[in-house]
Design a protein around this motif. Structure first.
Motif, PDB file in Angstrom:
ATOM      1  N   ARG A   1      37.196   6.952 -45.893  1.00  0.00           N
ATOM      2  CA  ARG A   1      36.723   8.207 -46.808  1.00  0.00           C
ATOM      3  C   ARG A   1      36.684   7.495 -48.126  1.00  0.00           C
ATOM      4  N   THR A   2      35.935   8.406 -49.241  1.00  0.00           N
ATOM      5  CA  THR A   2      35.637   8.120 -50.482  1.00  0.00           C
ATOM      6  C   THR A   2      36.920   8.895 -51.338  1.00  0.00           C
ATOM      7  N   PHE A   3      37.444   7.700 -51.951  1.00  0.00           N
ATOM      8  CA  PHE A   3      38.393   8.348 -53.079  1.00  0.00           C
ATOM      9  C   PHE A   3      37.945   8.325 -54.412  1.00  0.00           C
ATOM     10  N   THR A   4      36.635   8.548 -54.669  1.00  0.00           N
ATOM     11  CA  THR A   4      35.962   8.685 -55.855  1.00  0.00           C
ATOM     12  C   THR A   4      36.647   9.546 -56.932  1.00  0.00           C
ATOM     13  N   ASN A   5      37.040  10.722 -56.246  1.00  0.00           N
ATOM     14  CA  ASN A   5      37.537  11.830 -57.015  1.00  0.00           C
ATOM     15  C   ASN A   5      38.921  12.036 -57.140  1.00  0.00           C
ATOM     16  N   TYR A   6      39.802  11.108 -56.476  1.00  0.00           N
ATOM     17  CA  TYR A   6      41.230  10.982 -56.322  1.00  0.00           C
ATOM     18  C   TYR A   6      41.884  10.065 -57.547  1.00  0.00           C
ATOM     19  N   VAL A   7      42.872  10.577 -57.727  1.00  0.00           N
ATOM     20  CA  VAL A   7      43.783   9.890 -58.629  1.00  0.00           C
ATOM     21  C   VAL A   7      44.514   8.664 -57.817  1.00  0.00           C
ATOM     22  N   ARG A   8      44.452   7.548 -58.254  1.00  0.00           N
ATOM     23  CA  ARG A   8      45.071   6.440 -57.212  1.00  0.00           C
ATOM     24  C   ARG A   8      46.257   5.960 -58.272  1.00  0.00           C
ATOM     25  N   GLY A   9      47.282   5.568 -57.605  1.00  0.00           N
ATOM     26  CA  GLY A   9      48.752   4.895 -58.123  1.00  0.00           C
ATOM     27  C   GLY A   9      49.336   3.806 -57.397  1.00  0.00           C
ATOM     28  N   TRP A  10      50.279   3.478 -58.096  1.00  0.00           N
ATOM     29  CA  TRP A  10      51.110   2.255 -57.537  1.00  0.00           C
ATOM     30  C   TRP A  10      52.480   2.704 -57.751  1.00  0.00           C
ATOM     31  N   PHE A  11      53.305   2.329 -56.667  1.00  0.00           N
ATOM     32  CA  PHE A  11      54.794   2.839 -56.609  1.00  0.00           C
ATOM     33  C   PHE A  11      55.275   1.252 -56.144  1.00  0.00           C
TER      34      PHE A  11
END
Length: 123
Positions: A27-37
């Motif tokens: 899916r496209t995550f263009t409109n999503y916040v992305r993060g690292w843990f």
């Protein structure tokens, strides 16, 4: 099937650098916040960094501010974590995450997670 796949981990000496990548598919995550843990041995999962959909806002844990930089390339559906001046205490499995809001991602409640990539920093 939606997948987040991390890469770029490895073994590095203290003071060195690594660049992690998290490629999304399904899916496209263009409109999503992305993060690292990250999760160090014997410790709880810890928020590291997050970036909003456009890349105009970034958020960092105090422990990595000034050393780590999160960025994204929406055309490639990929988020990056540039890690400089690495310390032994940065040793952990690093996970990427994605969801709709900053609050959801930074509190660890994201719906989408990768499998993780090991980062080991030797002293």
């Amino acid at each position: 099937q939606v997948q987040l796949v991390e890469s770029g981990g490895g073994l590095v000496q203290a003071g060195g650098s690594l660049r992690l990548s998290c490629a999304a598919s399904g899916r496209t995550f263009t409109n999503y916040v992305r993060g690292w843990f990250r999760r160090a041995p014997g410790k709880e999962r810890q928020f590291v960094a997050a970036i909003n959909w456009s890349g105009s806002s970034t958020y960092y844990a105090d422990s990595v501010k000034g050393r780590f930089t999160i960025s994204r390339d929406n055309a490639k559906n990929t988020v990056y974590l540039q890690m400089n001046s690495l310390k032994p205490e940065d040793t952990a499995v690093y996970y990427c995450a994605a969801d709709r809001t900053i609050a959801t991602v930074t509190t660890g409640g994201a719906n989408y997670w990768g499998q993780g990539t090991q980062v080991t920093v030797s002293s």
